[in-house]
Scaffold this motif. Structure first.
Motif, PDB file in Angstrom:
ATOM      1  N   VAL A   1     -12.490 -22.232 -19.139  1.00  0.00           N
ATOM      2  CA  VAL A   1     -13.929 -22.024 -19.008  1.00  0.00           C
ATOM      3  C   VAL A   1     -14.600 -22.574 -20.268  1.00  0.00           C
ATOM      4  O   VAL A   1     -14.084 -22.420 -21.373  1.00  0.00           O
ATOM      5  CB  VAL A   1     -14.197 -20.511 -18.828  1.00  0.00           C
ATOM      6  N   ASP A   2     -15.762 -23.222 -20.100  1.00  0.00           N
ATOM      7  CA  ASP A   2     -16.464 -23.825 -21.244  1.00  0.00           C
ATOM      8  C   ASP A   2     -17.168 -22.774 -22.097  1.00  0.00           C
ATOM      9  O   ASP A   2     -17.232 -21.603 -21.740  1.00  0.00           O
ATOM     10  CB  ASP A   2     -17.493 -24.856 -20.741  1.00  0.00           C
ATOM     11  N   GLU A   3     -17.754 -23.265 -23.196  1.00  0.00           N
ATOM     12  CA  GLU A   3     -18.463 -22.395 -24.147  1.00  0.00           C
ATOM     13  C   GLU A   3     -19.529 -21.516 -23.491  1.00  0.00           C
ATOM     14  O   GLU A   3     -19.793 -20.405 -23.932  1.00  0.00           O
ATOM     15  CB  GLU A   3     -19.157 -23.264 -25.219  1.00  0.00           C
ATOM     16  N   ASP A   4     -20.149 -22.050 -22.431  1.00  0.00           N
ATOM     17  CA  ASP A   4     -21.230 -21.278 -21.780  1.00  0.00           C
ATOM     18  C   ASP A   4     -20.700 -20.382 -20.661  1.00  0.00           C
ATOM     19  O   ASP A   4     -21.468 -19.845 -19.870  1.00  0.00           O
ATOM     20  CB  ASP A   4     -22.296 -22.237 -21.231  1.00  0.00           C
ATOM     21  N   GLY A   5     -19.373 -20.241 -20.596  1.00  0.00           N
ATOM     22  CA  GLY A   5     -18.786 -19.344 -19.593  1.00  0.00           C
ATOM     23  C   GLY A   5     -18.702 -19.940 -18.199  1.00  0.00           C
ATOM     24  O   GLY A   5     -18.407 -19.237 -17.235  1.00  0.00           O
ATOM     25  N   THR A   6     -18.973 -21.241 -18.083  1.00  0.00           N
ATOM     26  CA  THR A   6     -18.908 -21.855 -16.749  1.00  0.00           C
ATOM     27  C   THR A   6     -17.799 -22.895 -16.696  1.00  0.00           C
ATOM     28  O   THR A   6     -17.316 -23.387 -17.728  1.00  0.00           O
ATOM     29  CB  THR A   6     -20.228 -22.554 -16.364  1.00  0.00           C
ATOM     30  N   THR A   7     -17.416 -23.230 -15.480  1.00  0.00           N
ATOM     31  CA  THR A   7     -16.442 -24.286 -15.281  1.00  0.00           C
ATOM     32  C   THR A   7     -16.587 -24.792 -13.846  1.00  0.00           C
ATOM     33  O   THR A   7     -17.385 -24.255 -13.068  1.00  0.00           O
ATOM     34  CB  THR A   7     -15.003 -23.785 -15.562  1.00  0.00           C
ATOM     35  N   ALA A   8     -15.831 -25.812 -13.504  1.00  0.00           N
ATOM     36  CA  ALA A   8     -15.832 -26.324 -12.132  1.00  0.00           C
ATOM     37  C   ALA A   8     -14.494 -26.979 -11.895  1.00  0.00           C
ATOM     38  O   ALA A   8     -13.865 -27.491 -12.831  1.00  0.00           O
ATOM     39  CB  ALA A   8     -16.957 -27.338 -11.931  1.00  0.00           C
ATOM     40  N   PHE A   9     -14.025 -26.912 -10.675  1.00  0.00           N
ATOM     41  CA  PHE A   9     -12.800 -27.657 -10.352  1.00  0.00           C
ATOM     42  C   PHE A   9     -12.924 -28.294  -8.980  1.00  0.00           C
ATOM     43  O   PHE A   9     -13.712 -27.864  -8.145  1.00  0.00           O
ATOM     44  CB  PHE A   9     -11.552 -26.759 -10.464  1.00  0.00           C
ATOM     45  N   ARG A  10     -12.111 -29.341  -8.793  1.00  0.00           N
ATOM     46  CA  ARG A  10     -12.075 -30.065  -7.527  1.00  0.00           C
ATOM     47  C   ARG A  10     -10.804 -29.709  -6.778  1.00  0.00           C
ATOM     48  O   ARG A  10      -9.738 -29.590  -7.391  1.00  0.00           O
ATOM     49  CB  ARG A  10     -12.123 -31.573  -7.783  1.00  0.00           C
ATOM     50  N   SER A  11     -10.919 -29.582  -5.477  1.00  0.00           N
ATOM     51  CA  SER A  11      -9.742 -29.295  -4.665  1.00  0.00           C
ATOM     52  C   SER A  11     -10.047 -29.690  -3.226  1.00  0.00           C
ATOM     53  O   SER A  11     -10.922 -30.544  -2.997  1.00  0.00           O
ATOM     54  CB  SER A  11      -9.380 -27.803  -4.762  1.00  0.00           C
ATOM     55  N   ILE A  12      -9.345 -29.115  -2.293  1.00  0.00           N
ATOM     56  CA  ILE A  12      -9.691 -29.297  -0.885  1.00  0.00           C
ATOM     57  C   ILE A  12      -9.958 -27.913  -0.311  1.00  0.00           C
ATOM     58  O   ILE A  12      -9.533 -26.903  -0.861  1.00  0.00           O
ATOM     59  CB  ILE A  12      -8.584 -30.027  -0.083  1.00  0.00           C
ATOM     60  N   ARG A  13     -10.692 -27.891   0.788  1.00  0.00           N
ATOM     61  CA  ARG A  13     -11.033 -26.593   1.405  1.00  0.00           C
ATOM     62  C   ARG A  13      -9.812 -26.058   2.153  1.00  0.00           C
ATOM     63  O   ARG A  13      -9.278 -26.734   3.032  1.00  0.00           O
ATOM     64  CB  ARG A  13     -12.194 -26.809   2.367  1.00  0.00           C
ATOM     65  N   PRO A  14      -9.352 -24.823   1.813  1.00  0.00           N
ATOM     66  CA  PRO A  14      -8.182 -24.264   2.501  1.00  0.00           C
ATOM     67  C   PRO A  14      -8.540 -23.810   3.916  1.00  0.00           C
ATOM     68  O   PRO A  14      -9.708 -23.537   4.203  1.00  0.00           O
ATOM     69  CB  PRO A  14      -7.800 -23.064   1.634  1.00  0.00           C
ATOM     70  N   ALA A  15      -7.541 -23.724   4.761  1.00  0.00           N
ATOM     71  CA  ALA A  15      -7.751 -23.281   6.148  1.00  0.00           C
ATOM     72  C   ALA A  15      -7.290 -21.832   6.298  1.00  0.00           C
ATOM     73  O   ALA A  15      -6.503 -21.341   5.498  1.00  0.00           O
ATOM     74  CB  ALA A  15      -6.946 -24.174   7.086  1.00  0.00           C
ATOM     75  N   PRO A  16      -7.781 -21.138   7.344  1.00  0.00           N
ATOM     76  CA  PRO A  16      -7.180 -19.837   7.681  1.00  0.00           C
ATOM     77  C   PRO A  16      -5.697 -20.050   7.953  1.00  0.00           C
ATOM     78  O   PRO A  16      -5.274 -21.158   8.275  1.00  0.00           O
ATOM     79  CB  PRO A  16      -7.889 -19.432   8.979  1.00  0.00           C
ATOM     80  N   TYR A  17      -4.911 -19.009   7.792  1.00  0.00           N
ATOM     81  CA  TYR A  17      -3.480 -19.160   8.095  1.00  0.00           C
ATOM     82  C   TYR A  17      -2.902 -17.901   8.699  1.00  0.00           C
ATOM     83  O   TYR A  17      -3.475 -16.818   8.577  1.00  0.00           O
ATOM     84  CB  TYR A  17      -2.681 -19.586   6.865  1.00  0.00           C
ATOM     85  N   GLU A  18      -1.770 -18.089   9.362  1.00  0.00           N
ATOM     86  CA  GLU A  18      -1.031 -16.953   9.912  1.00  0.00           C
ATOM     87  C   GLU A  18       0.057 -16.556   8.935  1.00  0.00           C
ATOM     88  O   GLU A  18       0.757 -17.418   8.400  1.00  0.00           O
ATOM     89  CB  GLU A  18      -0.379 -17.328  11.242  1.00  0.00           C
ATOM     90  N   ILE A  19       0.209 -15.275   8.700  1.00  0.00           N
ATOM     91  CA  ILE A  19       1.365 -14.836   7.929  1.00  0.00           C
ATOM     92  C   ILE A  19       2.595 -15.068   8.813  1.00  0.00           C
ATOM     93  O   ILE A  19       2.444 -15.283  10.024  1.00  0.00           O
ATOM     94  CB  ILE A  19       1.230 -13.358   7.498  1.00  0.00           C
ATOM     95  N   PRO A  20       3.823 -15.070   8.262  1.00  0.00           N
ATOM     96  CA  PRO A  20       4.990 -15.355   9.105  1.00  0.00           C
ATOM     97  C   PRO A  20       4.984 -14.467  10.350  1.00  0.00           C
ATOM     98  O   PRO A  20       4.903 -13.247  10.261  1.00  0.00           O
ATOM     99  CB  PRO A  20       6.155 -15.009   8.176  1.00  0.00           C
ATOM    100  N   LYS A  21       5.029 -15.133  11.525  1.00  0.00           N
ATOM    101  CA  LYS A  21       4.835 -14.346  12.756  1.00  0.00           C
ATOM    102  C   LYS A  21       6.112 -14.172  13.556  1.00  0.00           C
ATOM    103  O   LYS A  21       6.107 -13.470  14.560  1.00  0.00           O
ATOM    104  CB  LYS A  21       3.760 -14.990  13.621  1.00  0.00           C
ATOM    105  N   ASN A  22       7.191 -14.825  13.139  1.00  0.00           N
ATOM    106  CA  ASN A  22       8.416 -14.750  13.935  1.00  0.00           C
ATOM    107  C   ASN A  22       9.374 -13.657  13.475  1.00  0.00           C
ATOM    108  O   ASN A  22      10.432 -13.470  14.063  1.00  0.00           O
ATOM    109  CB  ASN A  22       9.127 -16.103  13.936  1.00  0.00           C
ATOM    110  N   GLY A  23       9.012 -12.938  12.430  1.00  0.00           N
ATOM    111  CA  GLY A  23       9.866 -11.858  11.936  1.00  0.00           C
ATOM    112  C   GLY A  23       9.342 -10.496  12.373  1.00  0.00           C
ATOM    113  O   GLY A  23       8.408 -10.406  13.172  1.00  0.00           O
ATOM    114  N   PRO A  24       9.931  -9.445  11.850  1.00  0.00           N
ATOM    115  CA  PRO A  24       9.550  -8.084  12.260  1.00  0.00           C
ATOM    116  C   PRO A  24       8.117  -7.699  11.889  1.00  0.00           C
ATOM    117  O   PRO A  24       7.504  -6.890  12.590  1.00  0.00           O
ATOM    118  CB  PRO A  24      10.561  -7.192  11.538  1.00  0.00           C
TER     119      PRO A  24
END
Ligand SMILES: [Fe+2]
Length: 257
Positions: free
Chosen positions: A153-176
């Motif tokens: 974080v910068d001196e003024d308490g702010t920052t920024a980052f680049r990424s991609i937008r994540p998608a919804p996901y399923e937790i592992p569904k084939n187990g108990p």
């Protein structure tokens, strides 16, 4: 020597379970079915997943406390410590050269409850791909810090980052765990899309939280019950290098130690 608190908690827990058995007149076949299920969860190695899915949200509410700071949220089982600390601007989360998904610019500000910036804060962020997969976790993903980084974080308490937008996901569904949710309880195994954060600054309690996006179809039925009202943000569009990127922003307020 026995730990007195553990003894008391164990005794009370067992009394609760015994009362439950009596109240519902559970039979030997019920007892056998539960035992079989518990063994299945063990054999599948799903206890961390099971606990985080069904109980972590409650532990979260008793742990961080509410106040004039950002609500905490469950960490979940997919955090990996030791992500690279970014040093070259513009900060960009590590990703594969062909990483698919909407490009996203995220702006953050880190403050204390008085509104003062916390320039010494570090934002540890991790999130899924646009197919809802995590590095280190999904067998098809590299065992590397993909879409995981620590952002200064910068001196003024702010920052920024680049990424991609994540998608919804399923937790592992084939187990108990997935079986219980899908087949037995008639729920589902989806989590709304989210960004995970672990934010640290000296003199403040580490804030573990998540941000969700307005309009997500799973906000009201998160299988892990991790969504909180104060953590849902709108996404907009912004111009980056002449392209239209998804844009989100949030001010994190930390709780003094
Ligand atoms: Fe997650």
């Amino acid at each position: 020597m026995a730990d007195q608190r553990v003894v008391e908690l164990f005794d009370e827990f067992m009394e609760m379970v015994k009362d439950f058995i009596v109240r519902h007149r559970l039979q030997y076949e019920d007892y056998a079915a539960v035992t079989r299920y518990l063994v299945r969860v063990s054999e599948a190695g799903e206890w961390p997943l099971w606990m985080d899915n069904f109980l972590e949200a409650t532990v979260d509410t008793t742990s961080y406390g509410e106040g004039p700071w950002t609500p905490s949220a469950i960490e979940g089982p997919y955090y990996k410590p030791g992500a690279p600390l970014l040093s070259r601007q513009p900060y960009t989360l590590p990703m594969r050269p062909d990483e698919a998904g909407d490009k996203m610019l995220f702006k953050a500000s880190v403050r204390n409850p008085a509104g003062e910036p916390l320039p010494a804060a570090v934002i540890d962020v991790w999130h899924a791909t646009d197919k809802g997969l995590y590095s280190f976790i999904d067998a098809g993903m590299p065992d590397d810090f993909i879409l995981r980084a620590r952002v200064p974080v910068d001196e003024d308490g702010t920052t920024a980052f680049r990424s991609i937008r994540p998608a919804p996901y399923e937790i592992p569904k084939n187990g108990p765990t997935g079986d219980l949710l899908n087949s037995v309880l008639g729920r589902h195994t989806w989590r709304p899309a989210h960004l995970h954060f672990r934010i640290t600054a000296e003199g403040y309690k580490p804030l573990v939280t998540q941000l969700y996006f307005e309009g997500d179809p799973y906000l009201d039925s998160d299988c892990a019950e991790g969504v909180k009202q104060g953590l849902i943000i709108p996404l907009s569009k912004t111009d980056v290098d002449g392209d239209s990127w998804t844009h989100g922003e949030f001010t994190f307020v930390l709780q003094p130690q």
